[in-house]
Design a protein around this motif. Structure first.
Motif, PDB file in Angstrom:
ATOM      1  N   ILE A   4      86.517  99.507  55.966  1.00 18.59           N
ATOM      2  CA  ILE A   4      84.909  99.984  56.472  1.00 18.59           C
ATOM      3  C   ILE A   4      84.681 100.761  56.706  1.00 18.59           C
ATOM      4  O   ILE A   4      85.624 101.730  55.825  1.00 18.59           O
ATOM      5  CB  ILE A   4      85.432  99.359  57.942  1.00 18.59           C
ATOM      6  CG1 ILE A   4      86.356 100.636  58.796  1.00 18.59           C
ATOM      7  CG2 ILE A   4      85.490  97.942  58.778  1.00 18.59           C
ATOM      8  CD1 ILE A   4      87.023 101.063  59.753  1.00 18.59           C
ATOM      9  N   GLN A   5      83.120 101.673  56.744  1.00 26.25           N
ATOM     10  CA  GLN A   5      82.722 102.585  56.521  1.00 26.25           C
ATOM     11  C   GLN A   5      83.034 104.131  57.695  1.00 26.25           C
ATOM     12  O   GLN A   5      83.448 104.626  56.911  1.00 26.25           O
ATOM     13  CB  GLN A   5      81.331 102.994  56.151  1.00 26.25           C
ATOM     14  CG  GLN A   5      80.210 103.803  56.143  1.00 26.25           C
ATOM     15  CD  GLN A   5      80.406 104.261  57.103  1.00 26.25           C
ATOM     16  OE1 GLN A   5      80.650 104.555  58.254  1.00 26.25           O
ATOM     17  NE2 GLN A   5      79.359 105.411  56.669  1.00 26.25           N
ATOM     18  N   GLY A   6      83.776 102.885  58.787  1.00 28.60           N
ATOM     19  CA  GLY A   6      84.219 104.272  59.730  1.00 28.60           C
ATOM     20  C   GLY A   6      83.884 104.920  60.512  1.00 28.60           C
ATOM     21  O   GLY A   6      84.425 105.598  61.643  1.00 28.60           O
ATOM     22  N   ASP A   7      82.274 105.421  60.043  1.00 26.93           N
ATOM     23  CA  ASP A   7      81.435 106.230  60.911  1.00 26.93           C
ATOM     24  C   ASP A   7      79.927 105.216  60.653  1.00 26.93           C
ATOM     25  O   ASP A   7      78.533 106.235  59.901  1.00 26.93           O
ATOM     26  CB  ASP A   7      81.562 107.595  60.670  1.00 26.93           C
ATOM     27  CG  ASP A   7      81.372 108.154  61.817  1.00 26.93           C
ATOM     28  OD1 ASP A   7      80.373 108.107  62.561  1.00 26.93           O
ATOM     29  OD2 ASP A   7      80.190 109.346  61.070  1.00 26.93           O
ATOM     30  N   LEU A   8      79.654 104.703  61.475  1.00 29.20           N
ATOM     31  CA  LEU A   8      78.454 103.533  60.773  1.00 29.20           C
ATOM     32  C   LEU A   8      77.309 103.854  62.072  1.00 29.20           C
ATOM     33  O   LEU A   8      78.149 104.220  63.106  1.00 29.20           O
ATOM     34  CB  LEU A   8      78.559 102.111  60.534  1.00 29.20           C
ATOM     35  CG  LEU A   8      77.084 101.516  59.343  1.00 29.20           C
ATOM     36  CD1 LEU A   8      77.217 102.090  58.131  1.00 29.20           C
ATOM     37  CD2 LEU A   8      77.728 100.255  59.377  1.00 29.20           C
ATOM     38  N   HIS A   9      76.662 104.405  61.373  1.00 27.85           N
ATOM     39  CA  HIS A   9      75.339 104.732  62.865  1.00 27.85           C
ATOM     40  C   HIS A   9      74.213 104.452  61.461  1.00 27.85           C
ATOM     41  O   HIS A   9      73.620 105.431  60.368  1.00 27.85           O
ATOM     42  CB  HIS A   9      75.861 105.862  63.556  1.00 27.85           C
ATOM     43  CG  HIS A   9      75.939 107.073  62.617  1.00 27.85           C
ATOM     44  ND1 HIS A   9      74.912 107.894  62.220  1.00 27.85           N
ATOM     45  CD2 HIS A   9      76.999 108.505  62.480  1.00 27.85           C
ATOM     46  CE1 HIS A   9      75.052 109.369  61.959  1.00 27.85           C
ATOM     47  NE2 HIS A   9      76.166 109.294  62.099  1.00 27.85           N
ATOM     48  N   PHE A  10      72.834 104.830  62.397  1.00 22.21           N
ATOM     49  CA  PHE A  10      71.682 104.826  62.213  1.00 22.21           C
ATOM     50  C   PHE A  10      71.173 106.145  60.786  1.00 22.21           C
ATOM     51  O   PHE A  10      70.403 105.594  60.345  1.00 22.21           O
ATOM     52  CB  PHE A  10      70.681 104.881  63.376  1.00 22.21           C
ATOM     53  CG  PHE A  10      69.273 104.641  62.947  1.00 22.21           C
ATOM     54  CD1 PHE A  10      68.884 102.859  63.742  1.00 22.21           C
ATOM     55  CD2 PHE A  10      68.105 105.264  62.741  1.00 22.21           C
ATOM     56  CE1 PHE A  10      67.781 102.357  63.270  1.00 22.21           C
ATOM     57  CE2 PHE A  10      67.349 104.750  61.901  1.00 22.21           C
ATOM     58  CZ  PHE A  10      67.614 103.501  62.814  1.00 22.21           C
ATOM     59  N   GLU A  11      71.823 107.087  61.338  1.00 23.71           N
ATOM     60  CA  GLU A  11      71.248 107.799  61.200  1.00 23.71           C
ATOM     61  C   GLU A  11      72.347 108.460  58.944  1.00 23.71           C
ATOM     62  O   GLU A  11      72.344 109.445  58.357  1.00 23.71           O
ATOM     63  CB  GLU A  11      71.113 109.563  61.118  1.00 23.71           C
ATOM     64  CG  GLU A  11      70.005 109.632  61.752  1.00 23.71           C
ATOM     65  CD  GLU A  11      69.435 111.147  62.714  1.00 23.71           C
ATOM     66  OE1 GLU A  11      70.801 111.686  62.546  1.00 23.71           O
ATOM     67  OE2 GLU A  11      68.834 111.516  63.147  1.00 23.71           O
ATOM     68  N   ASN A  12      73.469 107.207  59.420  1.00 26.50           N
ATOM     69  CA  ASN A  12      74.293 107.237  57.746  1.00 26.50           C
ATOM     70  C   ASN A  12      73.388 106.798  56.707  1.00 26.50           C
ATOM     71  O   ASN A  12      74.041 106.379  55.683  1.00 26.50           O
ATOM     72  CB  ASN A  12      75.631 106.946  58.060  1.00 26.50           C
ATOM     73  CG  ASN A  12      76.715 108.208  58.258  1.00 26.50           C
ATOM     74  OD1 ASN A  12      76.044 109.414  58.072  1.00 26.50           O
ATOM     75  ND2 ASN A  12      77.582 108.399  59.170  1.00 26.50           N
ATOM     76  N   PHE A  13      72.595 105.996  57.412  1.00 26.16           N
ATOM     77  CA  PHE A  13      71.847 105.068  55.570  1.00 26.16           C
ATOM     78  C   PHE A  13      70.590 106.377  55.530  1.00 26.16           C
ATOM     79  O   PHE A  13      69.701 107.068  56.002  1.00 26.16           O
ATOM     80  CB  PHE A  13      70.754 103.957  56.859  1.00 26.16           C
ATOM     81  CG  PHE A  13      71.878 103.131  56.993  1.00 26.16           C
ATOM     82  CD1 PHE A  13      71.678 102.005  56.249  1.00 26.16           C
ATOM     83  CD2 PHE A  13      72.707 103.273  58.022  1.00 26.16           C
ATOM     84  CE1 PHE A  13      73.177 100.830  56.077  1.00 26.16           C
ATOM     85  CE2 PHE A  13      73.180 102.079  58.525  1.00 26.16           C
ATOM     86  CZ  PHE A  13      73.618 101.377  57.659  1.00 26.16           C
ATOM     87  N   GLY A  14      70.031 106.038  53.651  1.00 24.26           N
ATOM     88  CA  GLY A  14      68.514 106.621  53.513  1.00 24.26           C
ATOM     89  C   GLY A  14      68.799 106.503  52.236  1.00 24.26           C
ATOM     90  O   GLY A  14      69.761 105.758  52.178  1.00 24.26           O
ATOM     91  N   ALA A  15      68.248 107.212  51.671  1.00 24.70           N
ATOM     92  CA  ALA A  15      67.374 107.052  49.907  1.00 24.70           C
ATOM     93  C   ALA A  15      67.902 107.744  49.772  1.00 24.70           C
ATOM     94  O   ALA A  15      67.736 108.391  49.122  1.00 24.70           O
ATOM     95  CB  ALA A  15      65.250 106.524  50.250  1.00 24.70           C
ATOM     96  N   PHE A  16      68.008 107.355  48.030  1.00 21.80           N
ATOM     97  CA  PHE A  16      68.482 108.006  47.170  1.00 21.80           C
ATOM     98  C   PHE A  16      68.447 107.355  46.013  1.00 21.80           C
ATOM     99  O   PHE A  16      68.041 105.747  45.635  1.00 21.80           O
ATOM    100  CB  PHE A  16      70.033 108.441  47.346  1.00 21.80           C
ATOM    101  CG  PHE A  16      70.803 107.384  47.054  1.00 21.80           C
ATOM    102  CD1 PHE A  16      71.221 107.039  46.650  1.00 21.80           C
ATOM    103  CD2 PHE A  16      71.007 107.214  49.124  1.00 21.80           C
ATOM    104  CE1 PHE A  16      72.170 105.464  47.030  1.00 21.80           C
ATOM    105  CE2 PHE A  16      72.024 105.942  48.772  1.00 21.80           C
ATOM    106  CZ  PHE A  16      72.483 105.397  48.177  1.00 21.80           C
ATOM    107  N   ARG A  17      68.925 107.749  44.604  1.00 25.60           N
ATOM    108  CA  ARG A  17      68.215 107.474  43.126  1.00 25.60           C
ATOM    109  C   ARG A  17      69.526 107.094  42.946  1.00 25.60           C
ATOM    110  O   ARG A  17      70.575 107.751  42.747  1.00 25.60           O
ATOM    111  CB  ARG A  17      67.700 108.380  42.116  1.00 25.60           C
ATOM    112  CG  ARG A  17      67.881 107.791  41.016  1.00 25.60           C
ATOM    113  CD  ARG A  17      66.460 108.414  40.051  1.00 25.60           C
ATOM    114  NE  ARG A  17      67.407 109.595  39.483  1.00 25.60           N
ATOM    115  CZ  ARG A  17      67.430 110.699  38.888  1.00 25.60           C
ATOM    116  NH1 ARG A  17      66.463 110.456  37.745  1.00 25.60           N
ATOM    117  NH2 ARG A  17      68.436 111.136  38.244  1.00 25.60           N
ATOM    118  N   ASN A  18      69.472 105.882  42.573  1.00 21.31           N
ATOM    119  CA  ASN A  18      71.260 104.963  42.127  1.00 21.31           C
ATOM    120  C   ASN A  18      71.388 105.454  40.397  1.00 21.31           C
ATOM    121  O   ASN A  18      70.823 106.106  40.074  1.00 21.31           O
ATOM    122  CB  ASN A  18      71.123 104.024  42.458  1.00 21.31           C
ATOM    123  CG  ASN A  18      70.397 102.910  41.193  1.00 21.31           C
ATOM    124  OD1 ASN A  18      70.214 103.597  40.503  1.00 21.31           O
ATOM    125  ND2 ASN A  18      69.811 101.657  42.004  1.00 21.31           N
TER     126      ASN A  18
END
Length: 448
Positions: free
Chosen positions: A83-97
């Motif tokens: 598991i990710q362990g601390d999943l909340h709304f602000e732990n998602f974001g945009a970036f370049r892979n």
């Protein structure tokens, strides 16, 4: 009931809960994290801003509560998920892979651990409701928000099981994105490659170095020496050898980074400027982020797994391998090192990293589209981090075990978790009020 007796019951409930909150804060922040008082005050000031801020900074309280509750949808104890362990709304974001594609995905893996997939869903569901409440949405819209997340998760996980989608290649790029996420990715398309580099560095006599400010400061000689001494260990974890590779990773400058996150307060964080190329005026230099990391919070509440700890005794390696397992493309700069007893992981500080601001969300429709995307991405995280991945340590397919645990009645599954999350969000708001009271009480001078 007698009003005085009713009031006494309420006071007793609040008193006991406040004691629990205080004991957990002191156990983790003071005794285990060993945060200095000034750092604790800085962290608690951030947590006192809103109920969502409080929720973000008190993951240990969340796990204390939920690990003691019974839920009907857990996977078996011998079939945990990474598991990710601390999943909340602000732990998602945009970036370049690493293929140069702009994507939207999870961008924090510090708390990665083994446990039931349900803990990620529960934490994320509560955070979605708290965000919906911060936007003033109605009760029904709050329920819709979290059900949108859960339904998307369930449907995507079933698609993985049926091999209709491949978790190893699944991604949300500009083509797949919609709404505000698509808008965010399009905006990032216009950003220059050197955007972040120019933001945090400056040319001094044609040599690029970090520009200091309130958040980025020069290291002490002791800090600089310690990092440079540990650098060969990092190079060994990224298999950097040979004259050309060593020149690529040559350290040009070091800075100390302050002012990030809430849970991360008190953990050291360095920015490291490396050569990376031979472009004029260092325009192709790269900024790496070296972040101190400790034992993940879920580990204190989940069953002990000897195999996991034997593989990931170094916490930097644990975070690095969590990210490699959960992302479709691995950052080539991921690695780890130690400074004394402190453990760090290293990653590239993407010039395209950007989070969707909560202020940008204006309608219920906006929020529903966002949480649906987050649900599908959460399914991807869980489905990837198993035997499908070269770095995986699980001898079974997580998606199969999760679908079994969810059962065939998707509506019942989503409704149960959504209703629980609504109730727990109420508790978070009550805890937030008690926390603020406790914080005020700590600052009052004692009476002699």
């Amino acid at each position: 009931m007698d009003p005085k007796l009713t009031e006494r019951v309420k006071l007793t409930q609040n008193k006991l809960r406040k004691r629990t909150i205080s004991a957990i804060l002191q156990e983790f922040d003071q005794k285990m994290m060993k945060l200095e008082r000034s750092k604790r005050e800085e962290k608690y000031a951030k947590m006192s801003e809103t109920p969502f801020s409080f929720f973000r900074g008190s993951a240990y309280l969340f796990y204390f509560d939920v690990s003691r509750e019974w839920f009907p949808y857990h996977t078996p104890g011998n079939r945990p998920t990474w598991i990710q362990g601390d999943l909340h709304f602000e732990n998602f974001g945009a970036f370049r892979n690493e293929r140069g594609t702009l994507v939207y995905d999870v961008n924090d893996f510090d708390e990665g651990y083994l446990g039931s997939y349900l803990y990620d869903l529960l934490r994320m569901s509560v955070s979605a409701i708290l965000v919906a409440r911060s936007k003033g949405l109605s009760h029904n819209s709050q329920i819709q928000t979290v059900e949108s997340y859960l339904q998307a998760y369930s449907k995507q996980m079933r698609r993985f099981v049926k091999a209709k989608d491949d978790p190893g290649t699944y991604s949300v790029d500009i083509e797949q994105a919609e709404g505000l996420i698509k808008k965010l990715l399009k905006k990032l398309q216009k950003r220059k490659e050197q955007h972040f580099l120019e933001k945090v560095t400056a040319l001094v006599q044609e040599h690029r170095q970090f520009a200091t400010n309130e958040e980025i400061v020069s290291p002490t000689e002791e800090e600089r020496h310690a990092l440079l001494e540990a650098w060969p260990e990092y190079l060994s974890t990224v298999a950097a050898s040979g004259e050309e590779q060593l020149r690529h990773f040559q350290v040009k400058d070091v800075a100390v980074k302050h002012g990030s996150g809430t849970a991360s307060i008190g953990l050291d964080r360095f920015y490291v400027l490396i050569e990376a190329g031979e472009g004029e005026q260092g325009e192709d230099d790269i900024v790496l982020e070296a972040k101190e990391v400790r034992v993940p919070i879920p580990a204190y509440y989940m069953p002990y797994d000897e195999n996991f700890w034997s593989m990931f005794e170094h916490q930097g390696k644990r975070v690095t391998m969590t990210q490699k397992a959960m992302h479709h493309e691995a950052d080539p700069y991921l690695g780890w090192f130690s400074i004394g007893e402190r453990q760090f992981y290293v990653r590239e500080r993407s010039p395209y990293k950007k989070r969707l601001k909560l202020e940008a969300i204006e309608t219920t429709g906006d929020l529903l589209a966002i949480t649906a995307t987050m649900g599908r991405l959460t399914a991807k995280l869980h489905a990837r981090a198993d035997a499908d991945v070269a770095q995986g340590i699980l001898a079974y397919h997580s998606e199969v075990e999760i679908v079994k645990a969810m059962g065939d009645d998707e509506e019942a599954f989503c409704t149960f978790i959504a209703q629980w999350a609504m109730a727990y969000a109420d508790s978070v708001e009550q805890d937030y009020g008690l926390f603020v009271e406790w914080l005020v009480g700590r600052k009052k001078p004692s009476v002699t």
